[in-house]
Design a protein around this motif. Structure first.
Motif, short mmCIF file in Angstrom:
data_model
loop_
_atom_site.label_atom_id
_atom_site.label_comp_id
_atom_site.label_asym_id
_atom_site.label_seq_id
_atom_site.Cartn_x
_atom_site.Cartn_y
_atom_site.Cartn_z
N THR A 1 0.81 -1.22 0.00
CA THR A 1 0.00 0.00 0.00
C THR A 1 0.84 1.27 0.00
O THR A 1 0.28 2.37 0.07
CB THR A 1 -0.93 0.03 1.24
N GLY A 2 2.16 1.15 -0.08
CA GLY A 2 3.01 2.32 0.05
C GLY A 2 2.71 3.43 -0.94
O GLY A 2 2.79 4.61 -0.60
N ALA A 3 2.35 3.08 -2.18
CA ALA A 3 2.09 4.09 -3.21
C ALA A 3 0.62 4.41 -3.36
O ALA A 3 0.25 5.28 -4.16
CB ALA A 3 2.65 3.61 -4.55
N THR B 1 2.33 4.77 7.16
CA THR B 1 3.66 5.38 7.20
C THR B 1 3.97 6.25 5.99
O THR B 1 4.34 7.43 6.12
CB THR B 1 4.74 4.30 7.36
N GLY B 2 3.86 5.70 4.80
CA GLY B 2 4.18 6.47 3.61
C GLY B 2 3.23 7.64 3.40
O GLY B 2 3.66 8.74 3.03
N LEU C 1 7.98 6.72 -2.41
CA LEU C 1 9.38 6.85 -2.01
C LEU C 1 9.54 6.68 -0.50
O LEU C 1 10.44 5.95 -0.05
CB LEU C 1 9.91 8.22 -2.43
N PHE C 2 8.69 7.34 0.29
CA PHE C 2 8.83 7.24 1.74
C PHE C 2 8.50 5.84 2.24
O PHE C 2 9.05 5.38 3.24
CB PHE C 2 7.96 8.29 2.43
N TYR D 1 11.06 3.61 4.56
CA TYR D 1 10.74 2.91 5.80
C TYR D 1 10.80 1.39 5.65
O TYR D 1 10.98 0.68 6.64
CB TYR D 1 9.39 3.37 6.34
N THR D 2 10.67 0.89 4.43
CA THR D 2 10.91 -0.54 4.22
C THR D 2 12.36 -0.89 4.55
O THR D 2 12.64 -1.86 5.26
CB THR D 2 10.60 -0.93 2.76
#
Length: 403
Positions: free
Chosen positions: A71-73, A122-123, A342-343, A347-348
């Motif tokens: 789900t980061g992006a 987080t992202g 990117l963020f 954090y990954t």
């Protein structure tokens, strides 16, 4: 014929929204650290082993990393607010599972759900802080200091509850539940800063992403992130056990104090160092880190409590400066519609460095003992941190990194 005039949705000002998001980020990190001082209570109640404790630690990290990669992006496509509201709702449910926990299975379920929620948030939070920063450069110190403050506050608060108040495994999670419900309400008032970009479903394919043309600069920063978060993982995973078992500090508050010492010092290090060139921060912070860890190991070998805590605080100061430098350098690499991805990648890397060595160390404790494991792990992290300093000193880390 009556016409209905729709009023524009009420939204908080950008600066207010920025600090609301920082508070939500702090709450997520406080909740992440809260269970650590409570594990001694759970172990006394349910009589599980150190290996089981390692599993509980590990499933949280695995779930968090999975959520970051999947789900980061997503918030770059559908918006920051929907992702954060969903993450806050999942975090609220995880707090309720902690409240109702009856055995180890409940703890594992709660930590998995908490890891998924924290990873999803987080992202999106980090990107939102950059989107809404009241002035250029304001987001980087907040993004680097707030997680440290949250981890310190959560561990210390839970430690106080364990030592001095009844029902600590219930009370702290009731308070956090109320905090996350308030966060959901607040997010309804925060303005949207992203969304409307196609490809949301495709973005759910597990991956880590770095903007095109930035891979070299990202790789130059990555050793600093790995070195700094490895130190934090060492101190947060083994520090409380060292203080209790080796140094003989039996107060239940000690687990929270160890985490508060390293992360509180990290927050101070971030705030004091803000505004300086990223490469300089990475080098100076990276030099302080191994020195602090060496003092910590001397305290361990001589069973000196004050040396142990002095080294822990010094390590935290180094962590705060070096991670701020790395985060500032990385922040310059992405356009607004690529920030969350990117963020999430940042954090990954951080959480892999934080969790994988710590889980391995936890498994080794049962084989070679706590003191030997801590010495081996600590020396390895010192070498890694010094290697990161050499790389940061010798390479350009970002366009803004010039001294």
């Amino acid at each position: 014929m009556t016409t209905t005039v729709q009023r524009p949705a009420v939204r908080l000002p950008r600066t207010t929204s920025f600090w609301v998001l920082a508070a939500i980020q702090l709450a997520f990190m406080a909740a992440a650290a809260t269970p650590s001082p409570l594990y001694v209570v759970y172990q006394a109640q349910w009589h599980f082993s150190a290996i089981v404790l390692t599993v509980i630690f590990g499933v949280y990290a695995i779930a968090l990393l999975a959520a970051l990669m999947v789900t980061g992006a997503l918030s770059d496509h559908i918006g920051r607010r929907p992702v954060l509201i969903a993450a806050l709702a999942a975090e609220t449910v995880s707090m309720l599972v902690f409240i109702g926990a009856q055995d180890v299975g409940w703890l594992v379920a709660a930590r998995v759900l908490q890891g998924l929620a924290t990873g999803a948030a987080t992202g999106a939070i980090s990107a939102s802080l950059v989107d809404l920063q009241p002035r250029p450069g304001a987001a980087a110190p907040v993004n680097s200091a707030t997680p440290a403050i949250g981890l310190a506050a959560g561990a210390l608060f839970a430690g106080v509850l364990v030592e001095y108040l009844p029902a600590p495994t219930v009370l702290v999670f009731v308070l956090l539940t109320a905090l996350f419900v308030a966060g959901i309400v607040a997010m309804l008032l925060v303005p949207e800063t992203s969304g409307g970009r196609p490809g949301a479903v495709a973005s759910l394919r597990p991956r880590v992403a770095v903007p095109a043309g930035s891979a070299g600069r990202f790789l130059a920063v990555m050793p600093t992130m790995i070195g700094s978060w490895s130190v934090v993982g060492f101190l947060m995973s083994l520090g409380p056990s060292i203080a209790a078992s080796v140094l003989g500090v039996r107060d239940h508050l000690v687990g929270g104090l160890v985490v508060a010492a390293v992360m509180g010092a990290g927050a101070v290090g971030s705030m004091v160092a803000r505004g300086r060139a990223p490469r300089r921060l990475m080098v100076r912070g990276g030099l302080i880190l191994p020195v602090g860890l060496a003092v910590t190991l001397i305290g361990l070998s001589t069973t000196s409590t004050w040396l142990f805590f002095a080294g822990t605080i010094l390590s935290g100061l180094g962590f705060g400066g070096s991670f701020l430098g790395a985060f500032t350098a990385v922040s310059a690499l992405a356009e607004p519609d690529q920030r969350a991805a990117l963020f999430a990648t940042v954090y990954t890397v951080n959480y892999l460095a934080f969790s994988v060595p710590s889980v391995l160390a936890g498994a080794l404790v049962g084989i070679i003992g706590l003191t030997t494991t801590a010495m081996i792990f600590g020396i390895a992290v010192i070498v890694l941190s010094l290697a990161a300093v050499v790389l940061a000193a010798g390479r350009a880390v970002a366009p803004a990194a010039a001294d």
